[in-house]
Design an enzyme around this catalytic site. Structure first.
Site, PDB file in Angstrom:
ATOM      1  N   LYS A  75       0.855  -1.189   0.000  1.00  0.00           N
ATOM      2  CA  LYS A  75       0.000   0.000   0.000  1.00  0.00           C
ATOM      3  C   LYS A  75       0.891   1.239   0.000  1.00  0.00           C
ATOM      4  O   LYS A  75       1.869   1.293   0.759  1.00  0.00           O
ATOM      5  CB  LYS A  75      -0.877   0.006   1.256  1.00  0.00           C
ATOM      6  CG  LYS A  75      -1.886  -1.121   1.292  1.00  0.00           C
ATOM      7  CD  LYS A  75      -3.091  -0.809   0.424  1.00  0.00           C
ATOM      8  CE  LYS A  75      -4.175  -1.871   0.590  1.00  0.00           C
ATOM      9  NZ  LYS A  75      -5.355  -1.574  -0.255  1.00  0.00           N
TER      10      LYS A  75
ATOM     11  N   LYS B  77     -14.386  -8.263  -8.263  1.00  0.00           N
ATOM     12  CA  LYS B  77     -14.907  -8.800  -7.009  1.00  0.00           C
ATOM     13  C   LYS B  77     -16.282  -9.402  -7.279  1.00  0.00           C
ATOM     14  O   LYS B  77     -17.084  -8.795  -7.980  1.00  0.00           O
ATOM     15  CB  LYS B  77     -15.013  -7.681  -5.974  1.00  0.00           C
ATOM     16  CG  LYS B  77     -13.637  -7.119  -5.656  1.00  0.00           C
ATOM     17  CD  LYS B  77     -13.649  -5.837  -4.847  1.00  0.00           C
ATOM     18  CE  LYS B  77     -12.202  -5.370  -4.698  1.00  0.00           C
ATOM     19  NZ  LYS B  77     -12.043  -3.972  -4.406  1.00  0.00           N
TER      20      LYS B  77
HETATM   21 MG   LIG Z   1      -7.032  -1.879  -4.495  1.00  0.00          MG
END
Ligand SMILES: [Mg+2]
Length: 367
Positions: free
Chosen positions: A134, A243
């Protein structure tokens, strides 16, 4: 959907459970995740749209759950409500073949941690082939720390596959600067540096013009079945993150991936292990195209190792990754946990109304 579907969801789902699962870290301002679980002819399924989502969006999540439980047909006739958009010509499908594995690779996640903690955090994952780091926690202000952390990562793991995820944390000009700085780390791809899909397309054009070797992946840009087509049409990314629940189910997700022609990586929507099992099934059956092999390798690591973000799951082990893999299997929740982790009656009523509202929405969009 068949004509015989009942008006009241309770006629289809006489029994369901609503659980509140404690999480290890704060996400979307909370440390708990509420999930609605039920069992159908094919097994257990999860309906868990984030609580702020309204019926038009949340009903796609319901479609996904009903389909996974075997309560709706699992073919393209069962496509969830569409907001328009048409498929571009099919590309790159000639060499497509599905995975046939009974387990799938998942990535480890390196949060925006201190340099000194990188080794210890990644050690906990055991042996993994792919790490997603991240970045941009505080936008471009995080760049010096992000670079320090990535240098440490590369010192420790010189050959591990590395992805970055900015969660749309940069403006376009900041993203250009960040990409230049990140280009030397040998990235597999960079997920969603900027928010707007048009800016993703502009950034990609700049990277290409300046010959900066970074592949862009769209994650937040993809929230419904039409989005991958738009990403492909605008040339906003070379990889899409998909997703199951937001796209309306495994069958729809698979068909939009095929229609948009871009390599796809399956990720979770922070489900319990019951929902992660649907993601694993999608990942195991997605076609591997030549382009996807070129960009992502033979078995792209999925973002489905998120069971570890829960302090408690629906079973003792859940779908926690072992050495970078999770099994492709169905999860049966532990009956004790269905009792002890149940929400209070008021909260259950809220979910019960939401379930009916989403069902009514699905029925209204049938034609
Ligand atoms: Mg992402």
């Amino acid at each position: 959907m068949a004509e015989s579907l009942p008006t009241h969801i309770t006629d289809l789902l006489p029994r369901f459970h609503v659980l509140r699962l404690p999480m290890v870290t704060r996400f979307r301002g909370t440390t708990e995740r509420e999930v609605l679980l039920f069992e159908g002819p094919d097994g257990w399924a999860e309906f868990s749209p984030f609580t702020e989502y309204r019926a038009p969006e949340a009903s796609r999540w319901l479609h996904a759950a009903l389909e996974f439980a075997g309560l709706l047909p699992g073919d393209s006739d069962a496509a969830p409500p569409s907001d328009g958009g048409s498929a571009p010509p099919l590309e790159d499908r000639t060499s497509a073949r599905p995975h046939t594995s009974n387990s799938i690779e998942v990535n480890a996640t390196l949060p925006a941690c201190l340099v000194a903690d990188v080794e210890q955090i990644l050690d906990r994952y055991g042996s993994v082939g792919t790490v997603k780091a991240k970045v941009a926690e505080h936008g471009i202000d995080s760049l010096p720390e992000d670079l320090d952390r990535l240098r440490e990562f590369r010192r420790l793991f010189p050959t591990t596959t590395l992805r970055l995820d900015a969660n749309a944390g940069y403006s376009l000009t900041e993203a250009e600067r960040a990409c230049e700085a990140f280009a030397g780390f040998g990235l597999q791809y960079f997920e969603q540096p900027v928010a707007a899909v048009e800016d993703m397309a502009r950034l990609r054009a700049t990277l290409s013009a300046q010959e900066i070797p970074i592949v862009l992946a769209a994650d937040e840009s993809i929230r419904k079945a039409e989005d991958p087509l738009r990403v492909a049409q605008l040339g906003a990314a070379e990889v899409i993150v998909v997703k199951v629940q937001p796209l309306g189910g495994i069958a729809t997700a698979r068909s939009v991936v095929e229609a948009c022609g871009l390599p796809a990586v399956v990720s979770s929507a922070l489900e319990s292990s019951v929902g992660l099992a649907a993601g694993a099934k999608l990942a195991a059956t997605l076609p591997v195209t030549e382009r996807s092999r070129e960009l992502l390798g033979d078995s792209p690591a999925c973002g489905l190792g998120t069971a570890r973000l829960f302090a408690e799951d629906v079973t003792a082990g859940g779908l926690n990754p072992r050495d970078g893999r999770i099994p492709v299997t169905r999860i049966v929740p532990d009956p004790d946990r269905l009792e002890t982790m149940a929400v209070d009656p008021g909260r259950r009523d809220w979910w019960s109304s939401r379930l009916q509202e989403c069902w009514t929405h699905l029925l209204s969009r049938r034609s």
